[in-house]
Design an enzyme around this catalytic site. Structure first.
Site, PDB file in Angstrom:
ATOM      1  N   TYR A 160       0.814  -1.218   0.000  1.00 15.15           N
ATOM      2  CA  TYR A 160       0.000   0.000   0.000  1.00 15.15           C
ATOM      3  C   TYR A 160       0.850   1.271   0.000  1.00 15.15           C
ATOM      4  CZ  TYR A 160      -4.307  -2.501   0.879  1.00 15.15           C
ATOM      5  OH  TYR A 160      -5.385  -3.316   0.762  1.00 15.15           O
ATOM      6  N   LYS A 227       2.581 -14.051   5.990  1.00 10.78           N
ATOM      7  CA  LYS A 227       2.771 -15.067   4.952  1.00 10.78           C
ATOM      8  C   LYS A 227       4.282 -15.294   4.831  1.00 10.78           C
ATOM      9  CE  LYS A 227       1.151 -17.665   1.672  1.00 10.78           C
ATOM     10  NZ  LYS A 227       0.481 -18.925   1.989  1.00 10.78           N
ATOM     11  N   ASP A 303      -3.071 -17.606   5.189  1.00  9.67           N
ATOM     12  CA  ASP A 303      -4.124 -18.439   4.583  1.00  9.67           C
ATOM     13  C   ASP A 303      -4.772 -19.347   5.623  1.00  9.67           C
ATOM     14  OD1 ASP A 303      -1.543 -19.433   4.562  1.00  9.67           O
ATOM     15  OD2 ASP A 303      -1.852 -20.789   2.889  1.00  9.67           O
ATOM     16  N   ASP A 327      -6.291  -5.857   5.536  1.00 11.76           N
ATOM     17  CA  ASP A 327      -7.414  -5.399   4.723  1.00 11.76           C
ATOM     18  C   ASP A 327      -8.357  -6.575   4.456  1.00 11.76           C
ATOM     19  OD1 ASP A 327      -8.936  -3.733   3.227  1.00 11.76           O
ATOM     20  OD2 ASP A 327      -7.491  -3.401   1.629  1.00 11.76           O
TER      21      ASP A 327
END
Ligand code: NAP
Length: 438
Positions: A160, A227, A303, A327
């Protein structure tokens, strides 16, 4: 006295100040608000009435917010010829606490997201989103009541940060040439490129805020979501730096999941004792040690976390994550408790805080007095809590809960319930006010 180009602050009211590192809130604070585009005016009108009545009842008229409208989005374009004038930023920075409705972002061209710009300009680095279920609200899951988490999403870096080069541009060619020639990469020459910075300082200040919140609010755990198995030096580093803050700065308050596991692991790796109220470890669902009153610091791969919030909802409490994961997870968890219409949020820096609903300006519902104002109302509840006006915040939360229980709801919830006629935005606000008085 602060001077604005085109704005005049209210005559009555005082500024919130920072004294010795603490917010000092007067009885009649000036609070700037941005009405917002699209559904903004509808939900802001209904919400302001609810907040004002709650403050009046909770403090028997001794306290009152002095509202100061500041422009952004369409209203600012009319007045200043630009969507985010300096006056608006100056007012929020000066008065420290502000609240806003949603702002429209043109999809292609136009201007950059005003929300992202505001977060970055004022360094509002933590996006804080409590996700909690209210009885009576329809939900797509079987046990929505198990959801009670507070998300701390990093707000200023990650993908971002806005560092991108368009496919085919001379800039992207330079970047690809540099990487392929010097960094041993084999990037396709027809690629666009984005950069994902994640830094020690910005990670640590976010995780520090999340842990402090957990301590102050008697929360049980802080989960770092990343992640890192794939993006080791950004997401993986986020996790490592998160644990570092926990252990280096909050040693007496926290215990890591690994430490908890080690407490009970015997040489054969079999759990020897299972204590009453023991902490359940993820590995095999076996019971690990007992954290006592320590906050458990754990981490989950992103995930896997999306699955966990559905299947083991009540094992998560405070959650800290980088921008993009945050987000996604905010909207997914909001869906579990009834959708974006009831999910509040705040962008908080070291002191400055800008409260806002999670949803956007829903332009198709503009001016119809139709949508659910709960997300903005609850953002105001967070604001009152941040100001230390807990009694007013509790009054609203309680009345809102009873309004849902009585099946007085707007279209978004009514359509998921049987035999319930929707009420308007303004009527919904009045139903809450009715329940605050009795
Ligand atoms: P959106 O405004 O959040 O609306 C998407 C859908 O969510 C609506 O059509 C509606 O669903 C539901 N919804 C949103 N707010 C609701 C409410 N208060 N009550 C009940 N239902 C509600 O998303 P969007 O249409 O993608 O975005 C519109 C504009 O808002 C864009 O310009 C976007 O950039 C901007 N935006 C701003 C912010 C912000 O200011 N922080 C955040 C997100 C998006 P149904 O159609 O099913 O009724």
């Amino acid at each position: 006295m602060i001077k604005f180009d085109k704005l005049t602050p209210p005559e009555y009211g005082e500024r919130i100040e920072i004294v010795n590192g603490e917010l000092k809130v007067p009885d009649n604070p000036i609070i700037p608000f941005i009405e917002g585009d699209g559904i903004g005016p509808d939900i802001m009108n209904a919400s302001k009435l609810v907040w004002d009545v709650a403050v009046e009842i909770a403090y028997a008229g001794e306290r009152k917010i002095s509202w100061f409208e500041i422009p952004a989005g369409e209203k600012a374009i009319e007045l200043y010829g630009e969507p985010l004038p300096d006056d608006t930023i100056k007012a929020i920075e000066h008065y420290i606490i502000a609240i806003k409705g949603p702002l429209t972002t043109p999809v292609a061209g136009g201007y950059r997201s005003l929300n992202v710009t505001m977060r970055q300009t004022m360094d509002l680095y933590a996006c804080v989103r409590p996700v909690k279920y209210f009885s009576g609200v329809p939900s797509p899951v079987t046990h929505p009541e198990q959801m009670d988490i507070v998300i701390f999403r990093e707000n200023t870096e990650d993908v971002y940060a806005g560092i991108e080069w368009k496919q085919g541009s001379p800039e992207v060619k330079k970047v690809i040439d540099f990487l392929n020639e010097n960094m041993n990469t084999r990037i396709e020459y027809d690629a666009g490129i984005g950069v994902k910075p994640i830094s020690i300082r910005k990670t640590k200040r976010l995780v520090r805020k999340a842990i402090k919140y957990a301590i102050d609010n008697n929360r049980k755990s802080v989960t770092l979501v990343h992640k890192g198995n794939i993006m080791k030096f950004t997401e993986g580093a986020f996790k490592d730096w998160g644990y570092e803050v926990a252990v280096d700065e909050f040693r007496d308050y926290v215990i890591t999941e690994d430490e908890l596991w080690d407490q009970v692991k015997d040489p054969d790796g079999v759990t020897p004792t299972i204590k009453e109220g023991a902490f359940k470890d993820l590995r095999g669902g076996r019971n690990a040690g007992d954290p006592g009153d320590r906050i458990v610091i754990k981490d989950r791969i992103a995930d896997q976390m999306f699955q966990q919030v559905l299947t083991r909802t009540n094992e998560y409490d405070v959650v800290a994550l980088p921008n993009l994961n945050g987000d996604y997870l905010s909207d997914a968890t909001a869906a579990q408790i009834g959708g974006l219409g009831i999910a509040p949020g705040a962008n908080i820096g070291d002191y400055i805080a800008l409260f806002e609903p999670t949803h956007g300006s829903a332009p198709k519902y503009r001016g119809l007095d139709k949508v659910n104002p709960s997300s903005l109302i609850l953002s105001g509840v967070m604001m009152l809590e941040y100001m230390g006006w807990i009694e007013a915040a509790d009054l609203i939360e309680d009345a809102l809960g009873r309004t849902f229980m009585d099946r007085k709801v707007t279209y978004d919830l009514a359509r998921q319930l049987e035999n319930v006629e929707p009420i308007k935005t303004s009527e919904f606000g009045k139903e809450i006010i009715k329940r605050m008085s009795n």
